[in-house]
Design a protein around this motif. Sequence first.
Motif, PDB file in Angstrom:
ATOM      1  N   GLU A   1       0.803  -1.165   0.127  1.00 35.50           N
ATOM      2  CA  GLU A   1       0.126   0.057  -0.186  1.00 35.50           C
ATOM      3  C   GLU A   1       0.883   1.064  -0.032  1.00 35.50           C
ATOM      4  N   SER A   2       0.180   2.203  -0.475  1.00 35.07           N
ATOM      5  CA  SER A   2       0.988   3.475  -0.465  1.00 35.07           C
ATOM      6  C   SER A   2      -0.223   4.820  -0.613  1.00 35.07           C
TER       7      SER A   2
ATOM      8  N   THR B   1      -5.689   9.557  -2.183  1.00 34.73           N
ATOM      9  CA  THR B   1      -5.867   8.335  -2.780  1.00 34.73           C
ATOM     10  C   THR B   1      -5.007   7.232  -2.534  1.00 34.73           C
ATOM     11  N   LEU B   2      -5.508   6.193  -1.810  1.00 36.70           N
ATOM     12  CA  LEU B   2      -4.483   5.046  -1.546  1.00 36.70           C
ATOM     13  C   LEU B   2      -4.398   4.082  -2.655  1.00 36.70           C
ATOM     14  N   SER B   3      -3.007   3.416  -2.805  1.00 39.75           N
ATOM     15  CA  SER B   3      -3.063   2.583  -4.077  1.00 39.75           C
ATOM     16  C   SER B   3      -2.441   0.974  -3.318  1.00 39.75           C
ATOM     17  N   CYS B   4      -2.780  -0.007  -3.810  1.00 41.44           N
ATOM     18  CA  CYS B   4      -2.292  -1.329  -3.221  1.00 41.44           C
ATOM     19  C   CYS B   4      -1.785  -1.947  -4.604  1.00 41.44           C
ATOM     20  N   ALA B   5      -0.619  -2.170  -4.690  1.00 40.46           N
ATOM     21  CA  ALA B   5       0.021  -2.815  -5.630  1.00 40.46           C
ATOM     22  C   ALA B   5       0.350  -4.266  -5.400  1.00 40.46           C
ATOM     23  N   ALA B   6      -0.178  -5.355  -6.351  1.00 39.37           N
ATOM     24  CA  ALA B   6       0.025  -6.534  -5.966  1.00 39.37           C
ATOM     25  C   ALA B   6       0.932  -7.292  -6.839  1.00 39.37           C
ATOM     26  N   SER B   7       1.700  -8.413  -6.354  1.00 40.42           N
ATOM     27  CA  SER B   7       2.317  -9.218  -7.124  1.00 40.42           C
ATOM     28  C   SER B   7       2.249 -10.533  -6.521  1.00 40.42           C
ATOM     29  N   GLY B   8       2.396 -11.711  -7.628  1.00 44.08           N
ATOM     30  CA  GLY B   8       2.173 -13.126  -7.170  1.00 44.08           C
ATOM     31  C   GLY B   8       0.643 -13.570  -7.081  1.00 44.08           C
ATOM     32  N   VAL B   9      -0.201 -12.375  -7.791  1.00 41.97           N
ATOM     33  CA  VAL B   9      -1.679 -12.846  -7.882  1.00 41.97           C
ATOM     34  C   VAL B   9      -2.233 -11.814  -8.753  1.00 41.97           C
TER      35      VAL B   9
ATOM     36  N   ASN C   1      -2.322  -4.094 -12.211  1.00 45.10           N
ATOM     37  CA  ASN C   1      -2.605  -5.021 -11.096  1.00 45.10           C
ATOM     38  C   ASN C   1      -2.571  -4.236  -9.590  1.00 45.10           C
ATOM     39  N   THR C   2      -3.530  -3.105  -9.745  1.00 49.12           N
ATOM     40  CA  THR C   2      -3.524  -2.163  -8.394  1.00 49.12           C
ATOM     41  C   THR C   2      -4.740  -2.099  -8.060  1.00 49.12           C
ATOM     42  N   LEU C   3      -5.120  -1.935  -6.680  1.00 54.39           N
ATOM     43  CA  LEU C   3      -6.281  -1.539  -6.288  1.00 54.39           C
ATOM     44  C   LEU C   3      -6.290  -0.136  -5.683  1.00 54.39           C
ATOM     45  N   TYR C   4      -7.279   0.814  -5.972  1.00 56.44           N
ATOM     46  CA  TYR C   4      -7.206   2.052  -5.449  1.00 56.44           C
ATOM     47  C   TYR C   4      -8.228   2.395  -4.456  1.00 56.44           C
ATOM     48  N   LEU C   5      -7.979   3.302  -3.664  1.00 58.45           N
ATOM     49  CA  LEU C   5      -9.445   4.101  -2.727  1.00 58.45           C
ATOM     50  C   LEU C   5      -9.400   5.535  -2.973  1.00 58.45           C
TER      51      LEU C   5
ATOM     52  N   TRP D   1      -3.093  -9.746   2.649  1.00 57.73           N
ATOM     53  CA  TRP D   1      -3.195  -8.480   3.376  1.00 57.73           C
ATOM     54  C   TRP D   1      -1.983  -7.724   2.903  1.00 57.73           C
ATOM     55  N   GLY D   2      -2.235  -6.465   2.902  1.00 57.62           N
ATOM     56  CA  GLY D   2      -1.204  -5.505   2.848  1.00 57.62           C
ATOM     57  C   GLY D   2      -0.592  -5.138   4.278  1.00 57.62           C
ATOM     58  N   GLN D   3       0.520  -4.450   4.323  1.00 57.25           N
ATOM     59  CA  GLN D   3       1.047  -4.047   5.585  1.00 57.25           C
ATOM     60  C   GLN D   3       0.409  -2.893   6.395  1.00 57.25           C
ATOM     61  N   GLY D   4      -0.641  -2.149   5.613  1.00 62.14           N
ATOM     62  CA  GLY D   4      -1.181  -1.191   6.088  1.00 62.14           C
ATOM     63  C   GLY D   4      -0.439   0.334   5.725  1.00 62.14           C
ATOM     64  N   THR D   5      -1.362   1.346   5.655  1.00 59.58           N
ATOM     65  CA  THR D   5      -0.761   2.760   5.597  1.00 59.58           C
ATOM     66  C   THR D   5      -1.410   3.570   6.243  1.00 59.58           C
TER      67      THR D   5
END
Length: 122
Positions: A6-7, A19-27, A77-81, A112-116
């Motif tokens: 997350e960032s 705006t939060l981003s969540c970049a994924a790898s491995g899925v 491959n990124t989720l946003y909020l 799960w991400g590590q949190g921001t």
Amino acid sequence: EVQLVESGGGLVQAGGSLTLSCAASGVTLDDYARGWFRQAPGKKREGISCISSNDGSTYYAESVKGRFTISSDNAKNTLYLQMNSLKTEDTAVYYCAAVGKNPCTQLGYDAWGQGTQVIVSS
């Protein structure tokens, strides 16, 4: 190995946006339900928004409806909020979650991400 990074968190004044981003790898995020949770100090983690993978339907908690928008970019491959009209009560650590079941409101996300941290000042 699935990793979610997350960032985008930070300090913002009430009424502002982040705006939060969540970049994924491995899925491949879009193959599963995915969403955003948050945990405020002294409170339980709560699900605030998610997307189901079977029909693309979205869910928003009442506390954020009309102010937050969840979206997903297949190519990145990124989720946003997108968070608008932020309130002091939105202060929390925000987590993205992936590899979930449909509908996305079901419990049981496997990644799960590590949190921001998001801090909204008055």
